[in-house]
Design an enzyme around this catalytic site. Structure first.
Site, PDB file in Angstrom:
ATOM      1  N   GLU A 162     136.706  82.982  61.955  1.00  0.00           N
ATOM      2  CA  GLU A 162     136.997  84.093  62.874  1.00  0.00           C
ATOM      3  C   GLU A 162     136.215  85.316  62.386  1.00  0.00           C
ATOM      4  OE1 GLU A 162     141.653  83.100  64.107  1.00  0.00           O
ATOM      5  OE2 GLU A 162     141.270  84.244  62.292  1.00  0.00           O
ATOM      6  N   SER A 164     143.829  86.802  55.465  1.00  0.00           N
ATOM      7  CA  SER A 164     144.401  86.018  56.558  1.00  0.00           C
ATOM      8  C   SER A 164     145.486  86.772  57.293  1.00  0.00           C
ATOM      9  CB  SER A 164     144.936  84.673  56.061  1.00  0.00           C
ATOM     10  OG  SER A 164     145.623  84.800  54.876  1.00  0.00           O
ATOM     11  N   HIS A 217     137.116  85.289  58.506  1.00  0.00           N
ATOM     12  CA  HIS A 217     138.300  84.531  58.113  1.00  0.00           C
ATOM     13  C   HIS A 217     138.034  83.032  58.217  1.00  0.00           C
ATOM     14  CE1 HIS A 217     142.692  83.260  58.895  1.00  0.00           C
ATOM     15  NE2 HIS A 217     142.437  83.269  57.596  1.00  0.00           N
TER      16      HIS A 217
END
Ligand code: CAA
Length: 287
Positions: free
Chosen positions: A155, A122, A143
């Site tokens: 993501e 992250s 992500h």
């Protein structure tokens, strides 16, 4: 390797995020090899996944047969060598660059040359993680957001040397997992955390500035700003250690004061108040 060639997914690290990703993979019909460091931790993750699938059955959103078929797709292992058959591996281990480097270097020697290697980091740089391997073109970021089975976004992060094919495969697998993928480049915090981390830190500073209680701050942001949950409940969900680490990583890279974790939350982390996973953070949890 295209998304339609992906049959077996590997997940390394079965904490809250990894077990959520493994749950998504088996529900989407992928054979899934999930690795934890001990058999006991693996079984804990399997129990968590079985629990959430059972809740779906209880609520009439899943047939009992579908639950059983999904669980049958999950194999647990403690050996990275058992990921040899994987077409795509998602790494969700601890947020330490050295540990990720060691894992990616090991994975490169095990999975076949076309397999995509994805990290769920992250706050670390996907490009820096990819530097551990001699084939960085196959490394991308995938992500997911906490809780992974419920949050629609993933993501898909293009690192400096990621190939178009690896990015596209990850994007399409994300879609097949039932997510809404977005494409972005490897910049600190990517898209959501670049915005969310300083915002949450602002919220936590307001606790002291406005002398408001965590309960009232959460009410303010749910009832006054339409957030699905308040910032204190959200940081408890994400994990206070995870939030502090992400804040520090972003601060180190961007040097913006708002990125730095407020002292109050660093003290909570140091005292072992980690949120839901430790049973106590801003709130106390019995389950
Ligand atoms: N895994 C799988 N299933 C889960 C789950 C989990 N961790 N948690 C809950 N569920 C299932 C449960 O079965 C639950 O039903 P039961 O309680 O009846 O068993 C069902 O989902 C619904 O749960 P809720 O009733 O709690 O659902 P809700 O409608 O209240 O929504 C929420 C919960 C989706 C978490 C919502 O509150 C929300 O969107 N919150 C914001 C979360 C957010 O912002 N996440 C991003 C954090 S930032 C991040 O993740 C980035 C990072 O890098 C750290």
């Amino acid at each position: 390797m295209t998304a339609s060639d992906v049959r077996v997914i590997g997940v390394v690290g079965l904490g809250g995020m990894g077990s959520g990703i493994a749950q998504l993979a088996i529900e989407a019909g992928y054979e899934t090899v999930a690795r934890e460091v001990t058999g006991e931790l693996g079984e804990t993750a399997r129990g968590r996944i079985a629990h959430y699938l059972q809740r779906k059955v209880d609520k009439g959103r899943l047939e009992a047969g579908e639950r059983d078929a999904a669980l049958a797709l999950l194999s647990l292992t403690t050996s990275v060598g058992d990921l040899a058959t994987c077409d795509l591996v998602v790494e969700a281990i601890t947020e330490e660059l050295d540990s990720k480097h060691a894992l990616f270097a090991e994975l490169e020697g095990i999975v076949r040359a076309e397999a995509v290697l994805a990290t769920n980091t992250s706050a670390l740089s996907v490009t820096e993680i990819a530097a551990a391997v001699s084939t960085p073109e196959r490394v991308v970021g995938m992500h997911f957001f906490n809780p992974a089975p419920l949050m629609p976004l993933v993501e898909i992060i293009r690192a400096e040397l990621s190939s178009d094919a690896a990015v596209e495969t990850a994007y399409q697998v994300g879609e097949r997992l039932g997510k809404r993928p977005i494409r972005c480049h490897d910049t600190p915090g990517f898209v959501v955390n670049r915005v969310l981390i300083p915002l949450l830190n602002d919220c936590l500073r307001v606790l002291d500035e406005a002398r408001v209680s965590p309960e009232d701050l959460d009410t303010a942001m749910t009832a006054g700003a339409g957030w699905p949950m308040g910032p204190c409940a959200l940081v408890d969900l994400v994990g206070i250690d995870v939030h502090v680490h992400a804040s520090e990583a972003l601060y180190e890279k961007l040097r913006e004061p708002r990125m730095a974790p407020p002292p109050r939350i660093v003290a909570m982390k140091n005292a072992g108040l980690l949120g839901r996973k430790s049973g106590r953070g801003f709130y106390v949890y019995d389950d």
